[in-house]
Design a protein around this motif. Structure first.
Motif, PDB file in Angstrom:
ATOM      1  N   ARG A 167      78.470 -34.110   0.487  1.00 20.07           N
ATOM      2  CA  ARG A 167      78.881 -34.480   1.837  1.00 20.07           C
ATOM      3  C   ARG A 167      78.073 -35.675   2.310  1.00 20.07           C
ATOM      4  O   ARG A 167      76.892 -35.800   2.004  1.00 20.07           O
ATOM      5  CB  ARG A 167      78.674 -33.290   2.769  1.00 20.07           C
ATOM      6  CG  ARG A 167      79.641 -32.151   2.493  1.00 20.07           C
ATOM      7  CD  ARG A 167      79.235 -30.900   3.232  1.00 20.07           C
ATOM      8  NE  ARG A 167      79.147 -31.137   4.667  1.00 20.07           N
ATOM      9  CZ  ARG A 167      78.452 -30.378   5.498  1.00 20.07           C
ATOM     10  NH1 ARG A 167      77.749 -29.372   5.041  1.00 20.07           N
ATOM     11  NH2 ARG A 167      78.429 -30.635   6.772  1.00 20.07           N
ATOM     12  N   VAL A 169      76.718 -36.325   5.064  1.00 18.40           N
ATOM     13  CA  VAL A 169      75.521 -35.979   5.834  1.00 18.40           C
ATOM     14  C   VAL A 169      74.356 -35.648   4.888  1.00 18.40           C
ATOM     15  O   VAL A 169      73.205 -35.994   5.158  1.00 18.40           O
ATOM     16  CB  VAL A 169      75.800 -34.822   6.825  1.00 18.40           C
ATOM     17  CG1 VAL A 169      76.175 -33.546   6.116  1.00 18.40           C
ATOM     18  CG2 VAL A 169      74.601 -34.584   7.724  1.00 18.40           C
ATOM     19  N   HIS A 170      74.660 -35.053   3.745  1.00 22.83           N
ATOM     20  CA  HIS A 170      73.598 -34.759   2.780  1.00 22.83           C
ATOM     21  C   HIS A 170      73.092 -36.028   2.119  1.00 22.83           C
ATOM     22  O   HIS A 170      71.902 -36.180   1.861  1.00 22.83           O
ATOM     23  CB  HIS A 170      74.100 -33.773   1.725  1.00 22.83           C
ATOM     24  CG  HIS A 170      74.267 -32.381   2.263  1.00 22.83           C
ATOM     25  ND1 HIS A 170      75.169 -31.480   1.766  1.00 22.83           N
ATOM     26  CD2 HIS A 170      73.642 -31.756   3.292  1.00 22.83           C
ATOM     27  CE1 HIS A 170      75.089 -30.348   2.459  1.00 22.83           C
ATOM     28  NE2 HIS A 170      74.189 -30.498   3.390  1.00 22.83           N
ATOM     29  N   LEU A 173      70.831 -37.645   4.568  1.00 27.17           N
ATOM     30  CA  LEU A 173      69.548 -36.936   4.647  1.00 27.17           C
ATOM     31  C   LEU A 173      68.647 -37.303   3.476  1.00 27.17           C
ATOM     32  O   LEU A 173      67.461 -37.585   3.656  1.00 27.17           O
ATOM     33  CB  LEU A 173      69.783 -35.420   4.636  1.00 27.17           C
ATOM     34  CG  LEU A 173      69.992 -34.741   5.978  1.00 27.17           C
ATOM     35  CD1 LEU A 173      70.292 -33.280   5.749  1.00 27.17           C
ATOM     36  CD2 LEU A 173      68.771 -34.900   6.868  1.00 27.17           C
ATOM     37  N   VAL A 187      68.226 -31.232  -5.983  1.00 21.36           N
ATOM     38  CA  VAL A 187      68.127 -30.434  -4.760  1.00 21.36           C
ATOM     39  C   VAL A 187      69.495 -30.213  -4.108  1.00 21.36           C
ATOM     40  O   VAL A 187      69.780 -29.134  -3.601  1.00 21.36           O
ATOM     41  CB  VAL A 187      67.166 -31.119  -3.763  1.00 21.36           C
ATOM     42  CG1 VAL A 187      67.210 -30.422  -2.420  1.00 21.36           C
ATOM     43  CG2 VAL A 187      65.757 -31.112  -4.320  1.00 21.36           C
ATOM     44  N   TRP A 269      76.112 -16.941  -4.392  1.00 19.96           N
ATOM     45  CA  TRP A 269      74.777 -17.549  -4.311  1.00 19.96           C
ATOM     46  C   TRP A 269      74.849 -18.873  -3.556  1.00 19.96           C
ATOM     47  O   TRP A 269      74.024 -19.166  -2.701  1.00 19.96           O
ATOM     48  CB  TRP A 269      74.215 -17.788  -5.716  1.00 19.96           C
ATOM     49  CG  TRP A 269      72.958 -18.586  -5.667  1.00 19.96           C
ATOM     50  CD1 TRP A 269      71.698 -18.115  -5.433  1.00 19.96           C
ATOM     51  CD2 TRP A 269      72.837 -20.009  -5.824  1.00 19.96           C
ATOM     52  NE1 TRP A 269      70.809 -19.152  -5.427  1.00 19.96           N
ATOM     53  CE2 TRP A 269      71.475 -20.325  -5.659  1.00 19.96           C
ATOM     54  CE3 TRP A 269      73.756 -21.031  -6.069  1.00 19.96           C
ATOM     55  CZ2 TRP A 269      70.999 -21.629  -5.743  1.00 19.96           C
ATOM     56  CZ3 TRP A 269      73.286 -22.324  -6.140  1.00 19.96           C
ATOM     57  CH2 TRP A 269      71.918 -22.610  -5.994  1.00 19.96           C
ATOM     58  N   ALA A 270      75.869 -19.676  -3.874  1.00 22.65           N
ATOM     59  CA  ALA A 270      75.977 -20.990  -3.242  1.00 22.65           C
ATOM     60  C   ALA A 270      76.608 -20.897  -1.861  1.00 22.65           C
ATOM     61  O   ALA A 270      76.756 -21.891  -1.167  1.00 22.65           O
ATOM     62  CB  ALA A 270      76.800 -21.927  -4.120  1.00 22.65           C
ATOM     63  N   ARG A 271      77.001 -19.677  -1.454  1.00 21.09           N
ATOM     64  CA  ARG A 271      77.584 -19.451  -0.131  1.00 21.09           C
ATOM     65  C   ARG A 271      78.886 -20.198   0.040  1.00 21.09           C
ATOM     66  O   ARG A 271      79.174 -20.727   1.107  1.00 21.09           O
ATOM     67  CB  ARG A 271      76.599 -19.838   0.965  1.00 21.09           C
ATOM     68  CG  ARG A 271      75.290 -19.104   0.864  1.00 21.09           C
ATOM     69  CD  ARG A 271      75.304 -17.891   1.742  1.00 21.09           C
ATOM     70  NE  ARG A 271      74.330 -16.906   1.282  1.00 21.09           N
ATOM     71  CZ  ARG A 271      74.134 -15.750   1.894  1.00 21.09           C
ATOM     72  NH1 ARG A 271      74.814 -15.431   2.953  1.00 21.09           N
ATOM     73  NH2 ARG A 271      73.264 -14.903   1.431  1.00 21.09           N
TER      74      ARG A 271
ATOM     75  N   GLN B  90      76.586 -33.020  12.362  1.00 18.57           N
ATOM     76  CA  GLN B  90      76.648 -31.875  11.452  1.00 18.57           C
ATOM     77  C   GLN B  90      75.213 -31.516  11.081  1.00 18.57           C
ATOM     78  O   GLN B  90      74.412 -32.412  10.800  1.00 18.57           O
ATOM     79  CB  GLN B  90      77.399 -32.253  10.186  1.00 18.57           C
ATOM     80  CG  GLN B  90      78.846 -32.610  10.419  1.00 18.57           C
ATOM     81  CD  GLN B  90      79.499 -33.067   9.140  1.00 18.57           C
ATOM     82  OE1 GLN B  90      78.988 -33.938   8.441  1.00 18.57           O
ATOM     83  NE2 GLN B  90      80.631 -32.461   8.820  1.00 18.57           N
ATOM     84  N   SER B  91      74.922 -30.229  11.075  1.00 14.85           N
ATOM     85  CA  SER B  91      73.538 -29.836  10.815  1.00 14.85           C
ATOM     86  C   SER B  91      73.109 -30.279   9.414  1.00 14.85           C
ATOM     87  O   SER B  91      71.947 -30.588   9.198  1.00 14.85           O
ATOM     88  CB  SER B  91      73.376 -28.329  10.968  1.00 14.85           C
ATOM     89  OG  SER B  91      74.114 -27.661   9.968  1.00 14.85           O
ATOM     90  N   GLY B  92      74.036 -30.316   8.465  1.00 13.04           N
ATOM     91  CA  GLY B  92      73.684 -30.756   7.117  1.00 13.04           C
ATOM     92  C   GLY B  92      72.721 -29.820   6.420  1.00 13.04           C
ATOM     93  O   GLY B  92      71.966 -30.243   5.547  1.00 13.04           O
ATOM     94  N   LEU B  93      72.734 -28.533   6.800  1.00 16.83           N
ATOM     95  CA  LEU B  93      71.874 -27.569   6.105  1.00 16.83           C
ATOM     96  C   LEU B  93      72.460 -27.300   4.723  1.00 16.83           C
ATOM     97  O   LEU B  93      73.668 -27.362   4.528  1.00 16.83           O
ATOM     98  CB  LEU B  93      71.788 -26.267   6.906  1.00 16.83           C
ATOM     99  CG  LEU B  93      71.286 -26.400   8.341  1.00 16.83           C
ATOM    100  CD1 LEU B  93      71.297 -25.039   9.039  1.00 16.83           C
ATOM    101  CD2 LEU B  93      69.880 -26.986   8.371  1.00 16.83           C
ATOM    102  N   LEU B  94      71.586 -26.978   3.774  1.00 12.40           N
ATOM    103  CA  LEU B  94      72.067 -26.626   2.448  1.00 12.40           C
ATOM    104  C   LEU B  94      72.431 -25.141   2.469  1.00 12.40           C
ATOM    105  O   LEU B  94      71.580 -24.296   2.703  1.00 12.40           O
ATOM    106  CB  LEU B  94      70.991 -26.904   1.391  1.00 12.40           C
ATOM    107  CG  LEU B  94      70.577 -28.380   1.303  1.00 12.40           C
ATOM    108  CD1 LEU B  94      69.454 -28.570   0.295  1.00 12.40           C
ATOM    109  CD2 LEU B  94      71.766 -29.253   0.930  1.00 12.40           C
ATOM    110  N   PRO B  95      73.722 -24.814   2.235  1.00 14.71           N
ATOM    111  CA  PRO B  95      74.189 -23.442   2.466  1.00 14.71           C
ATOM    112  C   PRO B  95      73.532 -22.411   1.562  1.00 14.71           C
ATOM    113  O   PRO B  95      73.494 -21.239   1.909  1.00 14.71           O
ATOM    114  CB  PRO B  95      75.698 -23.527   2.219  1.00 14.71           C
ATOM    115  CG  PRO B  95      75.928 -24.820   1.525  1.00 14.71           C
ATOM    116  CD  PRO B  95      74.806 -25.724   1.876  1.00 14.71           C
ATOM    117  N   ARG B  97      70.414 -22.338   0.724  1.00 10.69           N
ATOM    118  CA  ARG B  97      69.007 -22.139   1.056  1.00 10.69           C
ATOM    119  C   ARG B  97      68.885 -21.329   2.336  1.00 10.69           C
ATOM    120  O   ARG B  97      69.707 -21.456   3.238  1.00 10.69           O
ATOM    121  CB  ARG B  97      68.319 -23.487   1.269  1.00 10.69           C
ATOM    122  CG  ARG B  97      68.068 -24.249  -0.012  1.00 10.69           C
ATOM    123  CD  ARG B  97      67.311 -25.526   0.301  1.00 10.69           C
ATOM    124  NE  ARG B  97      66.808 -26.128  -0.925  1.00 10.69           N
ATOM    125  CZ  ARG B  97      65.547 -26.496  -1.115  1.00 10.69           C
ATOM    126  NH1 ARG B  97      64.663 -26.368  -0.144  1.00 10.69           N
ATOM    127  NH2 ARG B  97      65.158 -27.007  -2.252  1.00 10.69           N
TER     128      ARG B  97
END
Lengths: 275, 272
Positions: A167, A169-170, A173, A187, A269-271, B90-95, B97
């Motif tokens: 994504r 946004v990632h 980041l 990561v 696990w990866a949701r 978007q929070s951009g959290l890794l789902p 984790r």
């Protein structure tokens, strides 16, 4: 904490009355009943129409062979299953490594893409005899390689697709954190691709068993399901050949079932919602 | 030394559409200074370049011309020295984790020891009031809670500058107002400068010391409104602040700056 909302509390989980077709026991019983009915119809047809065994043996005859030769069938299934499992593992690991490299290194991607397309159209039937000659008649290696090549392609394609689904946004980041390319891959990109990898492995699992069986038709060791099917058919042991075919079907289902479970675990696990 | 120093920055994007390659001037000769500890809101209609300006400060994009400095350093060096923390819409959290592991992410990437990482993450999770959710995964949290985790993550490395691109833009109004109050409290505790992109006038006025008003085509800063602070005794009673005359006066001032003052052509209609 009024915002508190957990998965357990969602109202959808309370399961209102389901239509009968969706209830658990129906979903197992209905296909089982259909299968049983088909077997009965098969048996009746063979007896009533007096079909010769070389055309189609009756289910009871096949079952008798299954019982009589169970030890040998299980041993053959294990030999073929071992080749399929090792080849699948080898092909999947290679696919993930090459896909990870291709997603990171642009020129490599462009070099690999046509090669993978070429591998995708390699007929296993054409490759097996060649490898058989290369490795000699007493090696399992040609069969494992055939399975690995056949498994490589689906895993490579789905993995690469997963690796490319980062994504924005990632990506932002990772740049903001000054992460190196490999850090970002480790990561964010690879963990995000895990469900895709196992979706590919699930697809490859059936291909792996088929390839392992077919690779045995071209000589070499006489220990697996494929070679037993070929020799039984050659000796007019039609019911016996069919018994080994049944074993091959069971082996394929076991592979598919196990990889499907692993895929579910990976998705959880990866949701990622399981679709 | 100022936290952010943007001087004469122009950003031109190449837009390939159909067969022609058009250029869009997202920012045209923009200059902006943000003092240390100052809270500046960037506001304007879509396409005014407010997000682009923030991305240039963060060195997520590079200016076509002009100069961006963060704490006196070129933007690129400031990014590599982790001079700022950042949060997006978007929070951009890794789902995959947990909340804690998400907050630890920047520390982990920069090689902090595991024990330090954990201690700092727990401290930040407490700061945003999510201690009991530290071991949950993002999909078990509401949107507002996810955004709080993102803010905690942005604060992980004690940045003296926070860059925020509409971080509350996707939240409902009630959650939004509560998080605005929390952000002011966090900012008071950390003393960080903030550049906050928003398209909400009340949000900009409530949060910022200074509201920078921008207009599109080409992206420019058209006005700057210093926000009046009502003298409210002891502690920010959020709702009380939102109901003061000073608050309304500042909202009006920003609205007029956005839409053009009375008598001027109604640019607001066109800006949409």
């Amino acid at each position: 904490m009024t915002e508190h909302r957990t998965a357990q509390q969602r109202p959808a989980q309370t399961r209102p009355a389901q239509p009968w077709i969706d209830q658990g026991w129906v979903r197992i019983a209905a296909p089982a009943a259909l299968g049983a009915a088909a077997l009965v119809a098969w048996e009746v047809a063979v007896t009533a129409l007096d079909i010769q065994p070389y055309l189609l043996p009756a289910p009871t005859a096949i079952l008798a062979q299954l019982q009589a030769a169970l030890g040998g069938i299980v041993a053959a299934a294990l030999a073929t299953g071992r080749n399929a499992a090792l080849g699948l593992l080898l092909g999947a690991v290679a696919a993930v490594v090459v896909a990870a490299l291709a997603s990171r290194v642009r020129w490599l991607d462009q070099v690999v893409a046509p090669l993978v397309a070429a591998i995708a159209v390699v007929p296993i039937v054409a490759l097996a005899p060649v490898l058989q000659t290369m490795y000699g008649a007493t090696s399992e290696m040609p069969r494992i390689i055939v399975v690995a090549i056949a498994s490589f392609v689906p895993v490579f394609i789905t993995t690469l697709r997963g690796l490319r689904q980062v994504r924005p946004v990632h990506r932002d980041l990772m740049r903001a954190y000054g992460a190196t390319g490999w850090q970002a891959t480790r990561v964010v990109t690879l963990p995000g691709a895990v469900p895709f990898v196992f979706a590919g492995v699930t697809i490859a699992s059936s291909v792996a068993v088929i390839s392992a069986v077919v690779a045995e038709y071209f000589g070499g060791l006489q220990n697996g399901l494929g070679s037993r099917i070929a020799s039984a058919a050659a000796q007019s042991g039609y019911s016996r050949a069919w018994a080994y075919v049944v074993a091959a079907i069971v082996l394929g289902l076991v592979f598919y079932g196990v990889t499907l479970v692993v895929e579910r675990i990976a998705s959880r696990w990866a949701r990622v919602p399981v679709t | 030394m100022s936290a952010v120093e943007v001087s004469g920055v122009t950003k031109v994007f190449e837009v390939r559409s159909g067969r022609g390659a058009a250029t869009v001037r997202a920012l045209d000769d923009v200059s902006l200074t943000v003092a240390e500890g100052e809270f500046v809101a960037l506001i304007g209609p879509s396409g005014c370049g407010k997000s682009t300006l923030m991305r240039l400060i963060a060195d997520l994009d590079e200016p076509s011309s002009g100069d961006v400095r963060v704490f006196g350093m070129p933007a690129r060096r400031a990014r590599l020295e982790r001079a700022y923390g950042i949060a997006f819409q978007q929070s951009g959290l890794l789902p995959w984790r947990t909340v804690r592991a998400n907050v630890e992410l920047p520390l982990q990437l920069h090689g902090a020891p595991a024990a330090d990482r954990r201690a700092r993450a727990d401290e930040l999770i407490e700061l945003v009031g999510l201690t009991e959710f530290a071991d949950r995964h993002p999909d078990q949290l509401s949107g507002g809670m996810q955004q709080r985790v993102a803010i905690a993550r942005a604060l992980a490395e004690h940045p003296r500058l926070l860059l925020m691109d509409e971080p509350f833009g996707a939240l409902d109004e009630m959650t939004r107002e509560r998080l605005q109050g929390e952000l002011l409290r966090i900012r008071a505790e950390t003393g960080a400068a903030v550049v906050f992109v928003t398209h909400s006038i009340p949000e900009a006025v409530f949060l910022a010391d200074r509201v920078v008003v921008m207009s599109p085509r080409p992206g420019r800063i058209t006005d700057t409104v210093a926000v009046e602070r009502a003298p409210i005794a002891a502690g920010p009673a959020d709702d009380a602040v939102r109901e003061t005359d000073a608050f309304f006066r500042s909202v009006t001032a920003v609205r007029e700056a956005l839409h053009g003052r009375e008598g001027a052509a109604p640019r607001g209609a066109e800006a949409r």
